[in-house]
Design an enzyme around this catalytic site. Structure first.
Site, PDB file in Angstrom:
ATOM      1  N   GLU A 125       0.823  -1.209   0.000  1.00  0.00           N
ATOM      2  CA  GLU A 125       0.000   0.000   0.000  1.00  0.00           C
ATOM      3  C   GLU A 125       0.861   1.264   0.000  1.00  0.00           C
ATOM      4  O   GLU A 125       0.546   2.237  -0.699  1.00  0.00           O
ATOM      5  CB  GLU A 125      -0.942  -0.013   1.212  1.00  0.00           C
ATOM      6  CG  GLU A 125      -1.953  -1.145   1.202  1.00  0.00           C
ATOM      7  CD  GLU A 125      -2.834  -1.160  -0.036  1.00  0.00           C
ATOM      8  OE1 GLU A 125      -3.140  -0.069  -0.569  1.00  0.00           O
ATOM      9  OE2 GLU A 125      -3.214  -2.252  -0.481  1.00  0.00           O
ATOM     10  N   HIS A 128       2.130   2.065  -3.475  1.00  0.00           N
ATOM     11  CA  HIS A 128       1.194   2.783  -4.344  1.00  0.00           C
ATOM     12  C   HIS A 128       1.408   4.295  -4.219  1.00  0.00           C
ATOM     13  O   HIS A 128       1.371   5.029  -5.220  1.00  0.00           O
ATOM     14  CB  HIS A 128      -0.254   2.443  -3.970  1.00  0.00           C
ATOM     15  CG  HIS A 128      -0.774   1.178  -4.568  1.00  0.00           C
ATOM     16  ND1 HIS A 128      -0.730   0.907  -5.922  1.00  0.00           N
ATOM     17  CD2 HIS A 128      -1.361   0.102  -3.996  1.00  0.00           C
ATOM     18  CE1 HIS A 128      -1.286  -0.275  -6.159  1.00  0.00           C
ATOM     19  NE2 HIS A 128      -1.667  -0.788  -5.005  1.00  0.00           N
ATOM     20  N   GLU A 187      -0.633  -2.416  -9.872  1.00  0.00           N
ATOM     21  CA  GLU A 187      -0.586  -3.467  -8.860  1.00  0.00           C
ATOM     22  C   GLU A 187       0.741  -4.208  -8.908  1.00  0.00           C
ATOM     23  O   GLU A 187       1.331  -4.527  -7.867  1.00  0.00           O
ATOM     24  CB  GLU A 187      -1.750  -4.445  -9.055  1.00  0.00           C
ATOM     25  CG  GLU A 187      -3.104  -3.900  -8.662  1.00  0.00           C
ATOM     26  CD  GLU A 187      -3.215  -3.645  -7.169  1.00  0.00           C
ATOM     27  OE1 GLU A 187      -2.643  -4.424  -6.381  1.00  0.00           O
ATOM     28  OE2 GLU A 187      -3.861  -2.661  -6.786  1.00  0.00           O
TER      29      GLU A 187
END
Length: 266
Positions: A125, A128, A187
């Site tokens: 996370e 990202h 991703e």
């Protein structure tokens, strides 16, 4: 006249675009500065904390904080503190936002069953954010005009136009009812960066493979990969297995210096 104004707004907006390269060399269109993204992240995180139930279990909070602290300490630049909040929910979810915010749902702890597996998710996370995927997603939402006027964005004094859409673009779709998922390339980048980050933090990257096997079991049957913007579980696991050649040496180098062992509550 309205159509002409919209075209002019679009032209002005595109003129201000910054073209960036992602960690894997993809071209990214980024409309917003890091300061604007941090402000959007702050506003979104504040709203989530008002909407969701914050977990009060001291042992769980200390455990998640420990894992997050080790992962963020391994970042190449330490220019901001990271706020970590655990939300009490059955959601198998976590997120990171620009400006240094991390949210973890207690439901994730039933699937990420070790500190190494939790570090896999938190590293992913954070990746990202580091790779500007949040900026990329928000910029895409702005350019496509999904439910908004092109010029009608006020990240400054006046608040944020169509806040739910922007929150969804930040990866908070479950909370606000919009679905704007990260794409496959994003991703995959987050997987690559996240596994390297967790290894540098002294977490075993092999746990990333086990984590996604657990995710596959928890998620049930998944449709064909071409019907999803995300890699299939099998594809993702195969890629993570290939990453071990690079990640394991990083882990072996860093594990000896780890002083803060994160104990999962019983």
């Amino acid at each position: 006249m309205k159509g002409i104004l919209l075209l002019l707004s679009a032209a002005l907006l595109l003129t201000g675009c910054a073209t960036n390269q992602s960690p894997t060399g993809r071209s990214q269109t980024l409309l917003f500065s890091s300061q604007e993204m941090a402000q959007l992240g702050e506003s979104s995180f504040k709203q989530i904390k008002q909407q969701e139930t914050i977990n009060q279990d001291k042992a769980i909070n200390a455990y998640v904080q420990c894992v997050a602290d080790r992962v963020t300490a391994a970042l190449p630049q330490q220019n901001l503190p990271w706020e970590v909040v655990v939300f009490k929910s059955d959601q198998v979810n976590a997120f990171a936002l620009p400006g240094g915010h991390i949210g973890v749902y207690t439901g994730l702890l039933d699937v990420a069953v070790s500190a190494d597996q939790l570090a896999t998710v938190i590293g992913h996370e954070i990746a990202h954010v580091l790779a500007n995927h949040s900026n990329e997603q928000v910029s895409r939402a702005q350019l496509t005009g999904a439910g908004m006027q092109l010029a009608d964005i006020a990240l400054g004094a006046g608040g944020i136009a169509d806040k739910d859409l922007y929150m969804a673009a930040l990866g908070l779709g479950v909370q606000v009812g919009y679905i704007l998922p990260y794409g496959r390339s994003q991703e995959t980048e987050a997987d690559v960066m996240g596994v390297e980050l967790m290894a540098r933090a002294g977490f075993d990257p092999a746990a990333s493979v086990e984590l996604w096997k657990n995710m596959a079991k928890a998620g049930g049957e998944q449709g064909p990969e071409l019907l999803s913007t995300h890699p299939s579980h099998g594809q993702r696991i195969a890629q993570l297995q290939q990453m071990q050649t690079k990640a394991q040496p990083l882990y072996q180098q860093s594990r000896a210096s780890v002083k803060n062992i994160c104990q999962r509550p019983k």
